[in-house]
Each structure stands twice: as C-alpha cells, then as structure tokens.
Design an enzyme around this catalytic site. Structure first.
Site, PDB file in Angstrom:
ATOM      1  CB  SER A 295      -0.963  -0.051   1.183  1.00  0.00           C
ATOM      2  OG  SER A 295      -2.082   0.724   0.938  1.00  0.00           O
ATOM      3  CG  ASP A 306       6.961   4.363 -11.956  1.00  0.00           C
ATOM      4  OD1 ASP A 306       7.532   3.266 -12.096  1.00  0.00           O
ATOM      5  OD2 ASP A 306       5.723   4.478 -11.910  1.00  0.00           O
ATOM      6  CE  LYS A 320      -5.268  -2.276   0.848  1.00  0.00           C
ATOM      7  NZ  LYS A 320      -5.444  -0.908   0.339  1.00  0.00           N
TER       8      LYS A 320
END
Length: 540
Positions: A295, A306, A320
C-alpha cells in the site's frame, strides 16, 4: 482528501481519512425506493432472529456480522470496524494514546505481552515481550479476553495500575505498579549510520506523524555525514495516503507525479504531485522492500522507481493498489470502503488480482517467489529513463534477493522457530548487566551491550529447544545457523538494549541489507540515465 456524499439512513457517514494501508473505503449509492425495500428485508430478518431464535443473541453482534458479511462480497480490503477496532485504527493513525504502551493477546488463556513501545511506561518499568500478565489489580486474569484486560490497563494519565507478571526463569510473580502516560507509537524502528556515509532508516509503518518523524531522522543523519540513504520499507503495511505523498515529496523534484487515483465517485480522480523541491533530490537512495511491503510503502517505492530516483532491492511487494475511505458510523463503529485504485507515475496498476474467496490473495506472502517470474506484456510501462517496469501485481525490485524473514531466507524449520516466537521466548532468559528494574530473584543469565552469540549460547539455545519439546532438524539447524545466531542476538538486543541497537547489529548480518549496500554505485547512476533519456527525447 476527496469529499463524499453522505451515506443514507443509519450510516451518517463522516469521512475520517483516506488511507492506503489495510483498512479503507467506498460509498453506497441507490435510489430511495429499492434501498428502502432492502432495509425492510434486513430489519424483518433481524427481528425474526431476535424473537424466535432458540437462544438469546445480542443485536449488535447480529448487525456487525451482517455488515461484515456484506463487505466481504466486495473486495479483500473493504471492512467493518466495530467500536474497539475503530478506536485502535484511530490510535494507529494518530500515533498516540494513554496507557502502558503494550500490545497484548490471550495465548492459551493467558494475557500475554506481544510487543511494547520503546520509552513507554511499560518499557521503563522493565516489562518485556512474552511476559504473562497474570494479575491486574489483584484479579487473576486467566481466561480473560483482550477487551477485559485493556479496560483495566488503560486509564487517565498519571494514574497507576498494579500488575503481576509471570516470566520464564522467575519463580515468583513480578509485582509492579505502572503509571499510565501518553504513549507515542513510533513509525521509525531504527535510525543510524552504517559506516561514515550511509544513513539507514527503517520506516515500519505510516501514521499521521510519519513525515515529521522522517524529517527529524534525515536531519540527524545529515548532521552525522550522510551522503547516501538506505530506506528500509520491508514489512511496512501502509497507512494514510497523504503521508506516503509527503515522504515521496522529500526525494522528488517539485512537480513530479507521486501517484494518481481513479474511481467512479465524485472527486475520486486525483493527481498528486511533489509540492516542494526535496532537500535530498540528488542523494543516492536504495529502497529495501519485501513481500509484506504494501500500500503506502508501494506508493513510495513505485514513485521513486518510476522517476529513477532510487534503486529498489529485495522482493516483489504485496500488490495492494486500492484506496479506502474510512467512515465513522453510529455508536463508535467505522466502515472502510474501497473508493478508488491508485496508479504509479508511469501508469502502473500494481494491484494483484484476487480469487473469489480471497484466500490465495491474502496468503500471498506465504508463497515462494522467483526472480524471473514472467510478465504480461500488457502491463509493461517505462520509467523516466526508459527502464522497463511492470504492473499487475506488486512493485518488482530492480535487484531481487529473497529474504522473507528479517532479510534471511531460512528453511521451513527456521521459519517455524521464528513464527512460534521461540527466539523471543528464549530472550526472556537474559537480563542486562546492571539492570535493576526487576529485583525479584531469578535464574536468568546476564549479558552486556555488544555481546556475541558464541558456541556456548548456541548450545544453550539447543537445550532450550529440547526443553520446549521442539524437534530439531539437524540438517536444517546447520543450514540455518547464521539465521539462528542472528535471531538470538536480535531478540535479546531488542528486549534489553532497544530497537536501534537490535536493528544495527542485525543489519550487519542481514543478507538483503548487505546486498543492498552493494548497489549504491548503480543507484548513483540513475539520475544520469534519466537526464540522458530526457535530452534524447528533446533532441530535434
């Protein structure tokens, strides 16, 4: 935080927060007439059970169970929080409460201390993990529930509670009087330097104090000469969305996307970007994750990966990517409903699919991983530098090394010892030299800070296993010898000398952490890859 329309009738929902950690939410929408018909069906069934069932039943238990059953048809994370669970969730979010600073659980009919917070009243008095609270205010607690014990242990600040502890190695009960005080729940479990230039931060979970605590930790490490950071997010289950954004913000340039959410309700579509130029924008970072990182910790690791801001090392994370909103409903209960999905900056949805019963999904961390698991080409995305990353099930590390138990990958035998808290129980046989908090006579051994696990201690541990009637697998014991030694030292350190000492000594043995420390050269090259890729895209 997105606004939501109120739930109809009995819910009177008040949005408390948006979370991305294990409890979170969604909202019911229906036209008035069909919804009224459903209410009539439910209340008729409830009335029939209350009036006609063979035994008396509590109405709140029936209603709570019905709501839980309804939510369990939706997804693995939407859930109902009874008043106690809701209060505990708010305590975790706020990071403080009044009491002794322990978590307890009934084991074999005994109220047992499962963990305690360093610096808490219980910690200062010498209470330890594994202690059995046999008496509270003179009352025998055998057979008590957790709720019964909690009601007695908590109380106004400054008041005292008398407890009688049963501990291995002590013939008599340990009688203590502990003054209740405000307990701060720490989210950082280890902040120190590794060598002269590497800062280490163990971010254990997220609460409303996480960003503030992390800022103070980074300032401390910078003053000590930190020029690179090892950020440990292993076993971090997540927490408030805003804290994940603020943590990421510290390491990203202003304007970089951190995460975005998409849902079907009003204001569930949100883009979150770094609001400030982070003070650590150029520092090489390695992030440690494992199969239990979930999470909010996946938001941080996904954003840094990224944007080629950090190298991710360890195991594939839990996967999640659901955002919940928590609603307070009547009588102190709460409702956590999935309202949106979140995506990493490259567009990855890292939510793993779930089976109909959720069993396979929820037991993910118990299954073995492979370094070269196949990827669905449809889930391919690219980082800012053009590196390949994949969605569809967790954040895939840039450098993989299995280590599900404190960075180790022990055999089934070693994992069983750890799961049964054998190491923690064994640690109760030791006290720190000079520690006079508990003065009752005992047969415990003493150790000093910086002790080493020698052959004599290993032999004593084997004898302890025999006394516990644990069948020793000789081949596994030999294969797991480094893990066993590390866990013996870790749990004794944790009990006697604190979490920072325990974590510092463990890092020196931890295979995943040692592997991560070897990756800083590559982590330092990531910004250059991003710059080159950006220049190439802008070239005519």
């Amino acid at each position: 935080m997105p606004k939501n329309r109120a739930l109809p009738a009995v819910l009177f929902a008040v949005v408390v927060s948006a979370l991305v950690g294990g409890v979170l939410g969604r909202r019911a929408q229906a036209t008035a007439d069909p919804l009224t018909d459903r209410y009539r069906v439910f209340t008729a069934a409830l009335a029939a059970v209350e009036q006609e069932y063979v035994e008396d039943v509590e109405s709140d238990r029936l209603v709570y169970s019905a709501i839980s059953g309804m939510l369990q048809t939706l997804d693995p994370h939407s859930s109902f929080l009874d008043p106690r669970a809701y209060a505990q969730m708010r305590e975790r979010q706020e990071g403080r409460y009044y009491g002794l600073g322990i978590s307890i659980s009934p084991l074999d009919g005994d109220i047992t201390v499962m963990s305690l917070f360093e610096g808490s009243p219980a910690y200062k008095k010498g209470i330890r993990r594994g202690d059995v609270i046999a008496r509270i205010e003179g009352q025998d607690t055998k057979g008590w529930t957790s709720d019964q014990a909690v009601k007695q242990l908590r109380g106004p600040k400054g008041t005292e509670v008398k407890v009688g502890l049963r501990r291995e190695g002590y013939t008599d009960l340990i009688e203590l009087s502990v003054e209740r005080d405000e307990v701060n729940i720490p989210t950082l479990k280890g902040v120190f330097m590794i060598g002269t230039d590497t800062g280490y931060v163990r971010l254990n979970d997220f609460s409303e104090t996480t960003d503030r605590d992390l800022g103070a930790a980074l300032d401390t490490l910078t003053a000590k000469g930190m020029t690179r950071l090892l950020l440990d997010l292993r076993d971090n289950p997540g927490g408030p969305l805003d804290q994940a954004i603020k943590v990421s913000d510290r390491f990203l340039p202003k304007g970089d996307m951190v995460v975005y959410t998409r849902g079907r309700t009003r204001n569930s579509d949100q883009d979150y970007r770094a609001a400030d130029a982070g003070d650590f924008g150029d520092m090489p970072i390695v992030v440690l994750v494992n199969r239990n990182s979930a999470s909010a910790s996946e938001i941080v690791s996904g954003a840094l990966q990224d944007h080629d801001r950090a190298l991710i090392v360890g195991e594939k994370t839990f996967g999640k990517a659901l955002v919940q909103s928590v609603y307070r409903i009547s009588e102190g209960a709460g409702l956590a409903l999935t309202t949106a999905r979140y995506f990493t900056p490259s567009g990855r949805l890292i939510q793993r699919p779930w089976d109909g019963s959720f069993d396979e999904y929820l037991t993910y961390s118990l299954r073995e991983q492979k370094a070269d698991e196949p990827h669905d080409p449809a889930n391919l995305k690219l980082t800012d530098a053009g590196r390949k990353v994949y969605g569809g099930g967790g954040v895939q590390p840039d450098k993989y090394l299995a280590g599900p138990v404190e960075g180790f990958n022990p055999s089934r035998f070693g994992r069983a010892l750890w799961a049964r808290q054998i190491f923690a129980d064994y640690a109760s046989r030791y006290t720190a030299t000079g520690d006079t908090r508990i003065k009752t006579s005992s047969q415990t051994r003493t150790v000093t800070r910086g002790f080493m696990v020698d052959e004599a201690m290993v032999a004593d541990f084997r004898a302890y296993l025999e006394s516990r009637k644990v069948r020793v697998d000789e081949a596994a014991f030999t294969a797991d010898s480094q893990f066993i030694r590390a866990m013996i030292q870790y749990d004794i350190d944790l009990a006697l000398f604190g979490v920072e000492e325990a974590r510092r000594n463990l890092i020196a043995r931890d295979p995943q952490a040692q592997f991560a420390l070897q990756q800083f050269d590559e982590a330092a090259r990531l910004p250059h890859l991003k710059t080159s890729a950006t220049a190439s895209r802008q070239a005519p």
